[in-house]
Design a protein around this motif. Structure first.
Motif, PDB file in Angstrom:
ATOM      1  N   LEU A 157       0.838  -1.200   0.000  1.00  0.00           N
ATOM      2  CA  LEU A 157       0.000   0.000   0.000  1.00  0.00           C
ATOM      3  C   LEU A 157       0.871   1.248   0.000  1.00  0.00           C
ATOM      4  O   LEU A 157       1.873   1.317   0.717  1.00  0.00           O
ATOM      5  CB  LEU A 157      -0.895   0.040   1.240  1.00  0.00           C
ATOM      6  CG  LEU A 157      -1.890  -1.084   1.442  1.00  0.00           C
ATOM      7  CD1 LEU A 157      -2.776  -0.765   2.646  1.00  0.00           C
ATOM      8  CD2 LEU A 157      -2.745  -1.291   0.205  1.00  0.00           C
ATOM      9  N   ILE A 158       0.465   2.224  -0.786  1.00  0.00           N
ATOM     10  CA  ILE A 158       1.152   3.513  -0.802  1.00  0.00           C
ATOM     11  C   ILE A 158       0.252   4.545  -0.140  1.00  0.00           C
ATOM     12  O   ILE A 158      -0.889   4.747  -0.568  1.00  0.00           O
ATOM     13  CB  ILE A 158       1.493   3.929  -2.240  1.00  0.00           C
ATOM     14  CG1 ILE A 158       2.508   2.928  -2.812  1.00  0.00           C
ATOM     15  CG2 ILE A 158       2.038   5.352  -2.290  1.00  0.00           C
ATOM     16  CD1 ILE A 158       2.733   3.086  -4.280  1.00  0.00           C
ATOM     17  N   MET A 159       0.764   5.162   0.924  1.00  0.00           N
ATOM     18  CA  MET A 159      -0.045   6.121   1.673  1.00  0.00           C
ATOM     19  C   MET A 159       0.672   7.463   1.769  1.00  0.00           C
ATOM     20  O   MET A 159       1.903   7.536   1.700  1.00  0.00           O
ATOM     21  CB  MET A 159      -0.328   5.577   3.084  1.00  0.00           C
ATOM     22  CG  MET A 159      -1.002   4.216   3.086  1.00  0.00           C
ATOM     23  SD  MET A 159      -1.313   3.544   4.742  1.00  0.00           S
ATOM     24  CE  MET A 159      -2.704   4.526   5.260  1.00  0.00           C
ATOM     25  N   HIS A 160      -0.125   8.503   1.932  1.00  0.00           N
ATOM     26  CA  HIS A 160       0.423   9.848   2.124  1.00  0.00           C
ATOM     27  C   HIS A 160      -0.639  10.667   2.853  1.00  0.00           C
ATOM     28  O   HIS A 160      -1.803  10.648   2.460  1.00  0.00           O
ATOM     29  CB  HIS A 160       0.760  10.472   0.760  1.00  0.00           C
ATOM     30  CG  HIS A 160       1.618  11.710   0.863  1.00  0.00           C
ATOM     31  ND1 HIS A 160       1.202  12.844   1.540  1.00  0.00           N
ATOM     32  CD2 HIS A 160       2.863  11.984   0.396  1.00  0.00           C
ATOM     33  CE1 HIS A 160       2.177  13.748   1.469  1.00  0.00           C
ATOM     34  NE2 HIS A 160       3.188  13.255   0.789  1.00  0.00           N
ATOM     35  N   PRO A 161      -0.255  11.363   3.926  1.00  0.00           N
ATOM     36  CA  PRO A 161      -1.274  12.107   4.674  1.00  0.00           C
ATOM     37  C   PRO A 161      -1.702  13.398   3.969  1.00  0.00           C
ATOM     38  O   PRO A 161      -2.690  14.013   4.375  1.00  0.00           O
ATOM     39  CB  PRO A 161      -0.555  12.442   5.992  1.00  0.00           C
ATOM     40  CG  PRO A 161       0.902  12.454   5.636  1.00  0.00           C
ATOM     41  CD  PRO A 161       1.071  11.445   4.539  1.00  0.00           C
ATOM     42  N   GLY A 162      -0.973  13.811   2.926  1.00  0.00           N
ATOM     43  CA  GLY A 162      -1.288  15.048   2.219  1.00  0.00           C
ATOM     44  C   GLY A 162      -0.981  16.268   3.071  1.00  0.00           C
ATOM     45  O   GLY A 162      -0.832  16.137   4.278  1.00  0.00           O
ATOM     46  N   PRO A 163      -0.871  17.443   2.491  1.00  0.00           N
ATOM     47  CA  PRO A 163      -0.819  17.646   1.032  1.00  0.00           C
ATOM     48  C   PRO A 163       0.512  17.176   0.463  1.00  0.00           C
ATOM     49  O   PRO A 163       1.522  17.178   1.147  1.00  0.00           O
ATOM     50  CB  PRO A 163      -0.983  19.162   0.897  1.00  0.00           C
ATOM     51  CG  PRO A 163      -0.627  19.738   2.223  1.00  0.00           C
ATOM     52  CD  PRO A 163      -0.823  18.686   3.252  1.00  0.00           C
ATOM     53  N   MET A 164       0.490  16.766  -0.810  1.00  0.00           N
ATOM     54  CA  MET A 164       1.682  16.143  -1.397  1.00  0.00           C
ATOM     55  C   MET A 164       2.497  17.147  -2.189  1.00  0.00           C
ATOM     56  O   MET A 164       1.958  18.091  -2.756  1.00  0.00           O
ATOM     57  CB  MET A 164       1.250  15.029  -2.363  1.00  0.00           C
ATOM     58  CG  MET A 164       0.597  13.858  -1.692  1.00  0.00           C
ATOM     59  SD  MET A 164       0.087  12.604  -2.895  1.00  0.00           S
ATOM     60  CE  MET A 164      -1.450  13.269  -3.496  1.00  0.00           C
ATOM     61  N   ASN A 165       3.798  16.918  -2.238  1.00  0.00           N
ATOM     62  CA  ASN A 165       4.675  17.577  -3.207  1.00  0.00           C
ATOM     63  C   ASN A 165       4.963  16.543  -4.273  1.00  0.00           C
ATOM     64  O   ASN A 165       5.947  15.795  -4.171  1.00  0.00           O
ATOM     65  CB  ASN A 165       5.999  17.985  -2.555  1.00  0.00           C
ATOM     66  CG  ASN A 165       5.851  19.199  -1.674  1.00  0.00           C
ATOM     67  OD1 ASN A 165       5.261  20.186  -2.071  1.00  0.00           O
ATOM     68  ND2 ASN A 165       6.402  19.103  -0.488  1.00  0.00           N
ATOM     69  N   GLU A 166       4.133  16.494  -5.278  1.00  0.00           N
ATOM     70  CA  GLU A 166       4.353  15.479  -6.313  1.00  0.00           C
ATOM     71  C   GLU A 166       5.663  15.753  -7.010  1.00  0.00           C
ATOM     72  O   GLU A 166       5.972  16.891  -7.343  1.00  0.00           O
ATOM     73  CB  GLU A 166       3.188  15.469  -7.304  1.00  0.00           C
ATOM     74  CG  GLU A 166       1.959  14.813  -6.709  1.00  0.00           C
ATOM     75  CD  GLU A 166       0.883  14.532  -7.748  1.00  0.00           C
ATOM     76  OE1 GLU A 166       1.229  14.192  -8.890  1.00  0.00           O
ATOM     77  OE2 GLU A 166      -0.298  14.668  -7.405  1.00  0.00           O
ATOM     78  N   GLY A 167       6.418  14.694  -7.209  1.00  0.00           N
ATOM     79  CA  GLY A 167       7.728  14.850  -7.844  1.00  0.00           C
ATOM     80  C   GLY A 167       8.845  15.050  -6.827  1.00  0.00           C
ATOM     81  O   GLY A 167      10.008  15.009  -7.186  1.00  0.00           O
ATOM     82  N   VAL A 168       8.505  15.299  -5.577  1.00  0.00           N
ATOM     83  CA  VAL A 168       9.543  15.405  -4.549  1.00  0.00           C
ATOM     84  C   VAL A 168       9.534  14.122  -3.715  1.00  0.00           C
ATOM     85  O   VAL A 168      10.286  13.191  -3.998  1.00  0.00           O
ATOM     86  CB  VAL A 168       9.358  16.659  -3.661  1.00  0.00           C
ATOM     87  CG1 VAL A 168      10.496  16.744  -2.637  1.00  0.00           C
ATOM     88  CG2 VAL A 168       9.323  17.913  -4.521  1.00  0.00           C
ATOM     89  N   GLU A 169       8.628  14.018  -2.724  1.00  0.00           N
ATOM     90  CA  GLU A 169       8.643  12.790  -1.915  1.00  0.00           C
ATOM     91  C   GLU A 169       7.874  11.647  -2.591  1.00  0.00           C
ATOM     92  O   GLU A 169       8.019  10.490  -2.210  1.00  0.00           O
ATOM     93  CB  GLU A 169       8.095  13.051  -0.507  1.00  0.00           C
ATOM     94  CG  GLU A 169       6.600  13.255  -0.408  1.00  0.00           C
ATOM     95  CD  GLU A 169       6.202  14.730  -0.483  1.00  0.00           C
ATOM     96  OE1 GLU A 169       7.100  15.552  -0.746  1.00  0.00           O
ATOM     97  OE2 GLU A 169       5.016  15.037  -0.279  1.00  0.00           O
ATOM     98  N   ILE A 170       7.045  11.986  -3.561  1.00  0.00           N
ATOM     99  CA  ILE A 170       6.266  10.943  -4.219  1.00  0.00           C
ATOM    100  C   ILE A 170       6.082  11.301  -5.696  1.00  0.00           C
ATOM    101  O   ILE A 170       5.756  12.440  -6.025  1.00  0.00           O
ATOM    102  CB  ILE A 170       4.907  10.736  -3.497  1.00  0.00           C
ATOM    103  CG1 ILE A 170       4.146   9.542  -4.057  1.00  0.00           C
ATOM    104  CG2 ILE A 170       4.047  12.014  -3.530  1.00  0.00           C
ATOM    105  CD1 ILE A 170       3.001   9.076  -3.165  1.00  0.00           C
ATOM    106  N   ALA A 171       6.327  10.326  -6.571  1.00  0.00           N
ATOM    107  CA  ALA A 171       6.190  10.568  -8.010  1.00  0.00           C
ATOM    108  C   ALA A 171       4.710  10.539  -8.387  1.00  0.00           C
ATOM    109  O   ALA A 171       3.936   9.816  -7.775  1.00  0.00           O
ATOM    110  CB  ALA A 171       6.939   9.488  -8.788  1.00  0.00           C
ATOM    111  N   PRO A 172       4.318  11.312  -9.403  1.00  0.00           N
ATOM    112  CA  PRO A 172       2.925  11.302  -9.838  1.00  0.00           C
ATOM    113  C   PRO A 172       2.435   9.892 -10.172  1.00  0.00           C
ATOM    114  O   PRO A 172       1.282   9.555  -9.921  1.00  0.00           O
ATOM    115  CB  PRO A 172       2.918  12.187 -11.092  1.00  0.00           C
ATOM    116  CG  PRO A 172       4.132  13.046 -10.977  1.00  0.00           C
ATOM    117  CD  PRO A 172       5.143  12.286 -10.178  1.00  0.00           C
TER     118      PRO A 172
END
Lengths: 181, 310
Positions: free
Chosen positions: B265-280
């Motif tokens: 499972l891939i989780m993230h509490p948000g808000p995301m920095n796409e491309g930094v800690e997590i790729a789109p």
């Protein structure tokens, strides 16, 4: 001192539920639109048993749902810590159907009042009826049952306990418990 | 299971037993059923007043609490520091007392300073829910993460969870450590040393936790990867050489996504920095449950509001 009196045996319960099954069939002129909805907890196994009795004599399986009315109670603050909320599963759309609510004991009527609100939020049945194993009186609301296993005059100091195998009670019986100070 | 004893506040998960968390997650399942209905409302908290007190920006948490309170038929009022008497210098304690005098039953508080909800709870006769305070705690985020893991993997016990990112500044990581360890998950913390601090700090409180500086090593055998938001200001503070360097070593990149397989499972509490800690690509992967986390947040907050109102 605790005084304990059996008012229904396993066989009495069985016969009462079979009779209720027939009454539901006759009252509604058939079972095609009937959904049995057990009120948690002990209404659920009772609804299952009525459905099984119907299957025995009619050969049809009426749908059985279960209703948790915890979120519709009017006594949240009066009963100490918030009780666990269990799942409601009614199955197919109940709009236009005949919902037969099933519970073990009819007492003040407040549980049934909550159940009526809960059902109204889930759809708009054509009719709602009520089946109970025991009606012990002392209503606080204008509510009555359509199908009753046994009317039992009680005093408010007494407790009516319905024991069912499926609920882990070990045996099938209904007892009145009187605790004198 | 019987219901746990009454609870007044929810400041962090450190004073929640495993049984209490389990009961909350079960209640949240029932709440999720309510939210799936056409009429997404039950009368359980009719006539109760809930105040959202947000001293710090937040979209999803505030709206999530608002929807949760409304689904339980409570009245909810939103209070933001801007435009309130806080600008005139009213203290937190005064504000809480005023809200009490106005009839608030439950205060939901978000504050940039750790301990603010705790202080509020000392001066409020009703209940206080911490909706995130400084680096300290974010208990409802941890509860919704537990709920999502349990929903997707069947249970939390024995599950391998990797938390990666800016852990030292993260209230999400801290609350999740309490919740996950109490529910029997195995937790690995992974970050560069500047964003993790000394390992002994973590293991002193959570002895069973593993600390690791190499993300690829941490990922082996992971059932859940929880990426945390990297605030870009951390680079200006000198904690990171560059964002690109961070992404290369600690980002959930397409290559790492590939290696993880489809069951993690891939989780993230948000808000995301796409491309930094997590790729789109990771955000929209079939095993990403980031949207489910948001959805489940409403059900979990309903369960908590209901529990405190009892």
């Amino acid at each position: 001192m605790t005084d304990r009196k059996q008012i229904l045996t396993a066989d009495d319960i069985r016969r009462a539920l079979v009779r209720i099954a027939h009454e539901i069939d006759e009252r509604n002129g058939g079972l095609q639109d009937v959904i049995l909805v057990g009120i948690r907890r002990r209404g659920v196994p009772l609804a299952e048993r009525i459905a099984a009795a119907i299957a025995d004599f009619e050969g049809v399986r009426v749908p059985v749902g279960q209703l948790d009315i915890t979120l519709y109670r009017d006594d949240l603050k009066l009963r100490g810590p918030a009780p666990l909320v269990r799942k409601t599963e009614i199955g197919p759309d109940i709009t236009g159907k005949v919902v037969v609510l099933v519970d073990d004991v009819l007492y003040t009527g407040r549980t049934v009042r909550a159940a009526l609100d809960a059902v109204a939020d889930l759809g708009r049945p054509e009719r709602i009826q009520l089946a109970v194993l025991v009606d012990r009186g002392h209503r606080e609301l204008p509510i009555r049952a359509d199908f009753v296993g046994k009317n039992v005059p009680t005093s408010r100091t007494e407790r009516v306990e319905v024991h069912l195998q499926e609920a882990g009670d070990g045996a099938d019986e209904v007892v009145i418990v009187r605790t004198s100070p | 299971m019987t219901s746990a004893p009454a609870r007044r506040h929810a400041i962090d998960l450190d004073d929640f037993s495993g049984d209490e968390i389990e009961a909350l997650l079960e209640t949240a399942e029932s709440m999720k059923e309510v939210l799936a209905r056409e009429i997404k409302q039950v009368p359980a908290l009719r006539g109760r007043n809930v105040v959202n007190m947000f001293y710090e920006e937040s979209t999803r948490t505030r709206i999530s609490f608002e929807l949760a309170a409304r689904a339980l038929s409570a009245n909810i009022v939103n209070f933001t520091a801007r435009g309130s008497s806080v600008e005139k210098g009213e203290s937190l304690v005064d504000t809480v007392r005023t809200l009490q005098a106005l009839g608030a039953d439950i205060v939901v508080m978000r504050h940039s300073q750790a301990g603010a909800p705790y202080l509020a709870a000392q001066h409020f006769r009703g209940s206080v829910i911490n909706a995130g305070d400084g680096r300290h705690a974010h208990p409802t985020q941890a509860l919704l993460d537990l709920f999502t893991i349990r929903e997707r993997l069947g249970q939390v016990r024995g599950v391998q969870v990797v938390i990666v990112g800016d852990i030292v500044h993260s209230r999400v990581a801290r609350s999740n450590l309490w919740g996950l360890t109490r529910m029997g998950a195995h937790v690995t913390l992974c970050a560069p040393p500047t964003l993790l601090g000394p390992a002994a700090y973590w293991t002193a409180t959570w002895p069973e936790v593993r600390v690791c500086h190499r993300f690829d090593e941490a990922l082996a055998g992971a059932d859940v990867v929880m990426a945390l938001r990297l605030q870009k200001e951390r680079q200006q503070a000198g904690l990171l050489p560059s964002l690109r360097e961070y992404t290369r070593r600690y980002g959930l990149t397409p290559e790492r996504l590939e290696r993880l397989g489809e069951r993690t499972l891939i989780m993230h509490p948000g808000p995301m920095n796409e491309g930094v800690e997590i790729a789109p690509e990771a955000v929209v992967a079939p095993n990403a449950v980031i949207e489910a986390q948001v959805t489940n947040g409403v059900a979990v907050r309903m369960a908590l509001l209901y529990r405190l109102a009892g």
